[in-house]
Write a protein that holds these residues in place. Structure first.
Motif, short mmCIF file in Angstrom:
data_model
loop_
_atom_site.label_atom_id
_atom_site.label_comp_id
_atom_site.label_asym_id
_atom_site.label_seq_id
_atom_site.Cartn_x
_atom_site.Cartn_y
_atom_site.Cartn_z
N SER A 1 44.77 18.49 38.25
CA SER A 1 45.54 19.69 38.62
C SER A 1 45.41 19.93 40.11
N PRO A 2 46.54 20.16 40.82
CA PRO A 2 46.46 20.44 42.26
C PRO A 2 45.60 21.66 42.56
N VAL A 3 45.89 22.77 41.87
CA VAL A 3 45.11 24.00 42.03
C VAL A 3 44.89 24.60 40.65
N GLN A 4 43.63 24.91 40.35
CA GLN A 4 43.29 25.52 39.06
C GLN A 4 42.86 26.97 39.28
N ILE A 5 43.47 27.87 38.52
CA ILE A 5 43.16 29.30 38.63
C ILE A 5 42.61 29.78 37.30
N ILE B 1 44.14 19.07 46.38
CA ILE B 1 45.23 18.55 47.21
C ILE B 1 44.89 18.74 48.69
N GLU B 2 45.58 17.97 49.52
CA GLU B 2 45.46 18.08 50.96
C GLU B 2 46.85 17.94 51.57
N PRO B 3 47.09 18.57 52.72
CA PRO B 3 48.39 18.41 53.38
C PRO B 3 48.70 16.94 53.65
N GLY C 1 52.77 20.33 51.78
CA GLY C 1 52.97 20.92 53.10
C GLY C 1 51.75 21.73 53.51
N GLU C 2 51.78 23.01 53.25
CA GLU C 2 50.66 23.90 53.57
C GLU C 2 49.85 24.19 52.31
N VAL C 3 48.53 24.22 52.45
CA VAL C 3 47.63 24.68 51.40
C VAL C 3 47.05 26.00 51.87
N LEU C 4 47.38 27.07 51.17
CA LEU C 4 47.07 28.42 51.65
C LEU C 4 45.88 29.06 50.97
N VAL C 5 45.20 28.34 50.04
CA VAL C 5 44.04 28.89 49.36
C VAL C 5 42.91 27.87 49.38
N VAL D 1 43.10 35.51 43.95
CA VAL D 1 44.55 35.53 44.16
C VAL D 1 45.19 36.51 43.19
N GLU D 2 46.35 37.01 43.61
CA GLU D 2 47.15 37.89 42.76
C GLU D 2 48.30 37.11 42.15
N GLU D 3 48.85 37.63 41.07
CA GLU D 3 50.01 37.00 40.44
C GLU D 3 51.18 36.97 41.43
N GLY D 4 51.79 35.80 41.58
CA GLY D 4 52.91 35.64 42.50
C GLY D 4 52.52 35.23 43.90
N GLN D 5 51.24 35.17 44.20
CA GLN D 5 50.80 34.79 45.55
C GLN D 5 51.03 33.31 45.79
N THR D 6 51.50 32.95 47.00
CA THR D 6 51.77 31.55 47.34
C THR D 6 50.46 30.78 47.49
N LEU D 7 50.41 29.62 46.81
CA LEU D 7 49.22 28.78 46.86
C LEU D 7 49.38 27.62 47.82
#
Length: 475
Positions: A282-286, A267-269, A117-121, A127-133
């Motif tokens: 991996s979709p998002v690597q932190i 990833i992309e929307p 859906g949305e990619v927010l980063v 980013v902080e722990e618990g932040q929506t990615l």
């Protein structure tokens, strides 16, 4: 004298008068050329003789120079090569290269299938722990939540009906007991009124009318209560199903499990994820880049010099001007590449170099550094202050477990003293010694007359001799 051929002259012509003037000129030119060539031949002979003499002179000079040079080299080879005892800080190091890694790294992967859906980063974001990615779109999860909610409503209705049944069972028992009591009272009254007119039959009839089956009423109550218990259990199950559906639907919102930096976004929307995704990355690597590690492989010769908490300096191929401190935090107990013993590679490998993994921690990395960069770690294994240091080739064995150096006491006479020393440490080029030497002593690092360091020229055909005090004279 010859006569000229004058027209009208009556004198007879001689033979000379018959010679053509042109031919005479040619003869004279030929004679002149012969004389000139003769002079040139004499000049060439003189030049050749002079050149030969010059060449012989040069050759003689070259031979003399060569002879003198060889003599000088021979004299130089006879003199021993020397170095000096230096005092300072001895540092022994072990170096190896590896790659940078973050101190912690996680992959933000959704637990449900769906479409992005949305990619927010973006890459590089903190980013902080618990932040929506990012979010995942999956309508089936909404349907599952609605169905679970309906199940709860149905279960609640079932509980209400079962509760009513229980209430009815208790009311039925109470009514039956009350009816029986009323009937009993009426029967007793009737029996008392009819006692006089055949009381035995009347009493029997009254007893039959007053009887009540209380056990059946209790059984009905137990059945109703059991049905109520089952209904409550069904409600609990429905609630659990609903909670699970809601929790699964909530997984469509993917959050960061650690605080750190986004190092990769793949990833992309609108793209598929989960079991239906086309990519395995991996979709998002932190990664937590507040600290970084360097993993290196150290050979078996040097690994025993390495211990935890040793300090090191780390340099980077991508940033040649950068040097950072690091600390050894872990040392592998098995060699790199050790595997299943059935494969023959356990604890050593199959003939290749044996190395052990060593991990170093960089407590304060530079913001320019990125995971995967090549880094070279130089670990300080030994530090000795005020050490007396000599070239490693100056130290010789006495054949009995001891060591000594030869100290040049008189450079003019090449007199040397044998001094006993103890080797404290060595890095392959320099040895730290203690014993009968001091800073500034000139020590022999190779023997004269082409001798080996162990010979020190003592077997060079009598050119070296030891006196009674242990000194060595080179003559």
């Amino acid at each position: 004298m010859p006569h000229a051929n004058v027209p009208g002259s009556t004198d007879p012509l001689g033979p000379a008068d018959l010679v053509d003037a042109e031919a005479l000129a040619d003869m004279r030119a030929f004679n002149d050329l012969k004389a000139k060539r003769k002079k040139q031949r004499k000049r060439k002979i003189i030049i050749g003789v002079a050149s030969t003499v010059a060449v012989l002179a040069v050759a003689g000079g070259a031979f003399a120079w060569y002879t003198a040079d060889q003599a000088a080299k021979a004299l130089q080879n006879m003199a021993p090569q020397t170095g000096f005892v230096e005092q300072g800080t001895f540092v022994e190091t072990v170096s190896a290269s590896g790659n940078l890694q973050p101190v912690a790294s996680v992959s933000a992967t959704p637990e449900v299938d769906g479409i992005v859906g949305e990619v927010l980063v973006a890459e590089g974001d903190a980013v902080e722990e618990g932040q929506t990615l990012f979010t995942v779109v999956n309508d089936e999860l909404d349907k599952a939540v609605n169905q679970a909610a309906q199940g709860i409503e149905e279960a609640k209705n079932g509980v209400a009906q079962a509760q009513n049944a229980v209430n009815d069972a208790y009311h039925a028992k109470s009514a039956g007991q009350q009816a029986a009591a009323t009937a009993q009272a009426q029967a007793q009254a009737a029996a008392a009124a009819a006692k006089e007119a055949g009381g035995a039959a009347v009493e029997s009839f009254a007893g039959e009318q007053a009887s009540f089956d209380e056990s059946s009423a209790d059984s009905a109550i137990r059945s109703a209560e059991l049905a109520l218990s089952n209904a409550n259990l069904a409600l609990q199950n429905a609630q659990s199903a609903y909670d699970e559906a809601v929790a699964r639907a909530a997984k469509r919102t993917v959050t960061a499990s650690i605080a750190g930096s986004v190092v990769a976004v793949n990833i992309e929307p609108g793209k598929a994820l989960g079991a239906t995704a086309s990519a395995a990355t991996s979709p998002v690597q932190i990664a937590d880049l507040s600290q970084m590690t360097v993993s290196i492989n150290v050979n078996e010769i040097d690994i025993l010099k390495i211990s935890a908490d040793q300090t090191a300096e780390v340099t980077f191929t991508a940033a040649p001007d950068l040097t950072l401190p690091a600390t050894v935090v872990s040392i592998a107990t098995t060699s790199a590449g050790s595997g299943d013993p059935s494969g023959g590679a356990m604890y050593g490998g199959m003939g290749g170099a044996v190395t052990y993994a060593v991990k170093l921690l960089i407590a304060e990395p530079d913001p320019r550094l990125k995971p995967g960069m090549t880094a070279k770690a130089t670990i300080t294994t030994t530090t000795i202050d005020n050490a007396l240091m000599v070239p490693i080739s100056a130290v010789q064995s006495d054949g009995a477990g001891g060591s000594f150096v030869m100290v040049l006491t008189d450079p003019e006479t090449q007199e040397m003293d044998m001094r006993e020393v103890e080797v404290v440490a060595s890095d392959g080029l320099t040895s730290v010694v203690k014993g009968q030497v001091k800073a500034g002593d000139e020590v022999v690092v190779s023997g004269g007359a082409g001798g080996a360091p162990g010979d020190m020229g003592m077997e060079a055909g009598g050119m070296a001799a030891a006196d009674s005090a242990g000194s060595v004279m080179v003559g």
